[in-house]
Design an enzyme around this catalytic site. Structure first.
Site, mmCIF file in Angstrom:
data_model
loop_
_atom_site.group_PDB
_atom_site.id
_atom_site.type_symbol
_atom_site.label_atom_id
_atom_site.label_comp_id
_atom_site.label_asym_id
_atom_site.label_seq_id
_atom_site.Cartn_x
_atom_site.Cartn_y
_atom_site.Cartn_z
ATOM 1 C CE LYS A 1 -1.302 0.767 4.905
ATOM 2 N NZ LYS A 1 -2.860 1.519 5.457
ATOM 3 C CG ASP A 2 3.643 2.376 2.455
ATOM 4 O OD1 ASP A 2 2.695 2.901 2.986
ATOM 5 O OD2 ASP A 2 4.266 1.589 3.539
ATOM 6 N NE ARG A 50 -7.825 3.683 3.438
ATOM 7 C CZ ARG A 50 -7.729 2.512 5.097
ATOM 8 N NH1 ARG A 50 -8.535 2.067 4.988
ATOM 9 N NH2 ARG A 50 -6.548 2.824 5.832
ATOM 10 N NE ARG A 51 -6.316 2.811 8.583
ATOM 11 C CZ ARG A 51 -5.146 2.639 8.776
ATOM 12 N NH1 ARG A 51 -4.126 3.731 9.404
ATOM 13 N NH2 ARG A 51 -4.624 1.598 8.241
ATOM 14 N NE ARG A 65 3.990 12.120 9.146
ATOM 15 C CZ ARG A 65 4.448 10.333 8.407
ATOM 16 N NH1 ARG A 65 4.151 9.522 8.266
ATOM 17 N NH2 ARG A 65 5.981 10.882 7.995
ATOM 18 N NE ARG A 76 1.419 5.949 13.234
ATOM 19 C CZ ARG A 76 0.523 6.163 12.136
ATOM 20 N NH1 ARG A 76 -0.845 6.404 11.986
ATOM 21 N NH2 ARG A 76 1.349 7.024 10.904
ATOM 22 C CB CYS A 102 -1.473 7.809 0.346
ATOM 23 S SG CYS A 102 0.177 8.992 0.693
HETATM 24 C C1 DPM Z 1 -0.776 4.561 3.832
HETATM 25 C C2 DPM Z 1 -1.830 5.076 4.558
HETATM 26 C C3 DPM Z 1 -0.863 4.624 5.752
HETATM 27 C C4 DPM Z 1 -0.069 3.790 5.609
HETATM 28 C C5 DPM Z 1 -3.262 6.070 4.610
HETATM 29 C C6 DPM Z 1 -4.530 4.959 4.577
HETATM 30 C C7 DPM Z 1 -1.471 4.801 7.149
HETATM 31 C C8 DPM Z 1 -1.432 6.404 7.845
HETATM 32 C C9 DPM Z 1 -1.723 6.368 9.045
HETATM 33 C C10 DPM Z 1 -0.590 4.496 1.856
HETATM 34 N N1 DPM Z 1 0.142 3.755 3.962
HETATM 35 O O1 DPM Z 1 -3.851 3.878 4.732
HETATM 36 O O2 DPM Z 1 -5.434 4.953 4.372
HETATM 37 O O3 DPM Z 1 -2.550 5.744 9.497
HETATM 38 O O4 DPM Z 1 -2.090 7.154 9.234
HETATM 39 C C11 DPM Z 1 1.404 2.061 6.457
HETATM 40 C C12 DPM Z 1 0.451 0.742 7.561
HETATM 41 C C13 DPM Z 1 1.243 -0.514 6.966
HETATM 42 C C14 DPM Z 1 1.576 -0.221 5.933
HETATM 43 C C15 DPM Z 1 0.401 0.997 9.174
HETATM 44 C C16 DPM Z 1 -0.833 1.379 9.105
HETATM 45 C C17 DPM Z 1 0.652 -2.178 7.500
HETATM 46 C C18 DPM Z 1 -0.151 -2.523 7.240
HETATM 47 C C19 DPM Z 1 0.422 -2.973 5.759
HETATM 48 C C20 DPM Z 1 0.938 3.835 6.233
HETATM 49 N N2 DPM Z 1 2.072 1.267 5.921
HETATM 50 O O5 DPM Z 1 -1.921 1.714 8.071
HETATM 51 O O6 DPM Z 1 -2.046 0.761 10.080
HETATM 52 O O7 DPM Z 1 1.330 -3.553 5.172
HETATM 53 O O8 DPM Z 1 -0.486 -2.689 4.730
#
Ligand code: DPM
Length: 360
Positions: free
Chosen positions: A97-98, A148-149, A166, A172, A260
């Protein structure tokens, strides 16, 4: 095994002729993810010598700005891609997702691993243990910097307030537990599980409450697009159903021109050779939203993809060993769903969301 991916890595005596270097970010989650992929490779290729190379990225250094505000999509990937380009590492493990839906030229995702639970989860302040978003008191503050959330949950739980949080997962959790700023935070269940923090996993959010991000819960291995030997080696890690779901999701996001920094969410499922996909776009406060579901057949004649050139890349993924017709169908599904939402006004919703987020 003569023509298999193994040959390249053996010298004339059948011994390993080179060390494979695996790049990773330095966070604990990134290290855990990278180690798990390295372990799988070691099981598949017992004689392989793997070396892990850890690096800090811009995304790790800018900790005080919300992710959605920084803008640059390759925040967590650029330094790692530079190292790939310079042959300092041979593969890099990321959370899918990143990774942007369009990778810079010369790179490709050579493996998408079996998706873990893609759902989002509520992690409660210890004093709220046992509660749910529904039962938290009026005006409780929920930490998330995911647009999104926040968009989906604001609509669903109007009695709650949402604030940015952040930092990496360790930071966190500390901010949650050691201060009184947040009643709960929202995190991906997959990340919690990989960290071994299952005990902190409170409520799991259903698709009605909050659909997940494109690619959430799946790990990806990024490689040099032209390095056929490494591509062959990692392609055995592909999990075909996950590949097809994530291809549809990434095609959806790409066609919406999202990243994102826009509230876009998905839900996909594979059942009886059908790929089902629900996609949603939201205004920042969730008051406006569009959500549609479509499906396609991903039945194939088992004609697997064996091309590794640019034309075989779909939304940045080179899926050797996965049926080409199924990949085409998945990509088309994502694009068609995006077109459907655009025809209903998704562009306007996303444009306003982007402007408001930039002005925050
Ligand atoms: C991206 C988002 C977030 C991450 C945006 C989204 C969450 C940011 C936040 C694109 N990358 O999800 O809408 O909550 O402030 C990220 C996490 C993981 C990968 C942590 C998470 C682990 C889960 C995975 C941060 N990137 O989302 O809680 O591998 O999918």
């Amino acid at each position: 095994m003569e023509n298999g991916p193994y040959k390249y890595f053996k010298d004339g005596n059948g011994r390993i002729s080179r060390v494979i270097r695996v790049g990773t970010r330095k966070s604990q989650l990134a290290r855990i993810q990278t180690d798990s992929v390295a372990d799988m490779l070691k099981k598949l290729y017992p004689e392989l010598q793997l070396e892990i190379v850890a690096m800090s990225t811009t995304g790790d250094k800018i900790l005080d700005t919300a992710l959605s505000k920084i803008g640059e999509k390759s925040l967590f990937t650029k330094e790692l891609e530079n190292a790939l380009e310079k042959n300092e590492v041979d593969l890099v493990v990321h959370s899918l997702k990143d990774l942007p839906t369009t990778l810079p030229p010369g790179f490709t995702i050579g493996a998408v691993l079996k998706r873990e639970n893609p759902q989002d989860a509520v992690v409660l302040h210890p004093k709220n243990a046992g509660k749910t978003l529904d039962s938290l008191p009026e005006k409780s503050v929920i930490g998330t910097s995911s647009l999104r959330r926040a968009a989906q949950l604001k609509k669903r739980f109007p009695h709650l307030q949402f604030k940015d949080i952040r930092g990496n997962l360790n930071t966190r959790l500390k901010k949650l537990d050691e201060k009184d700023d947040f009643s709960a935070i929202i995190l991906a269940a997959a990340g919690l599980q990989r960290m071994g923090w299952e005990k902190r996993l409170g409520q799991l959010l259903s698709p009605e409450d909050c659909m997940y991000a494109v690619g959430q819960g799946a790990l990806a291995v990024e490689v040099r697009a032209k390095d056929r030997d490494i591509l062959d080696m990692v392609s055995v890690l592909h999990h075909p159903d996950t590949v097809l779901r994530c291809m549809a999701e990434r095609a959806f996001l790409r066609h919406l021109e999202g990243g994102c920094s826009v509230p876009v969410a998905v839900h996909t499922e594979v059942k009886d050779s059908q790929l089902y996909m629900t996609g949603g776009v939201y205004s920042l406060d969730g008051s406006e939203s569009l959500k549609e579901t479509m499906q396609t057949s991903i039945a194939s004649d088992n004609q697997v993809e064996d091309r590794a050139d640019d034309s075989a890349q779909r939304v940045g993924i080179t899926a050797l060993n996965v049926a080409g017709v199924a990949q085409d169908a998945a990509e088309r599904l994502g694009t068609d769903l995006a077109k459907l939402l655009l025809s209903k006004g998704a562009k306007e919703i996303l444009t306003v969301a982007r402007q408001l987020n930039d002005a925050r």
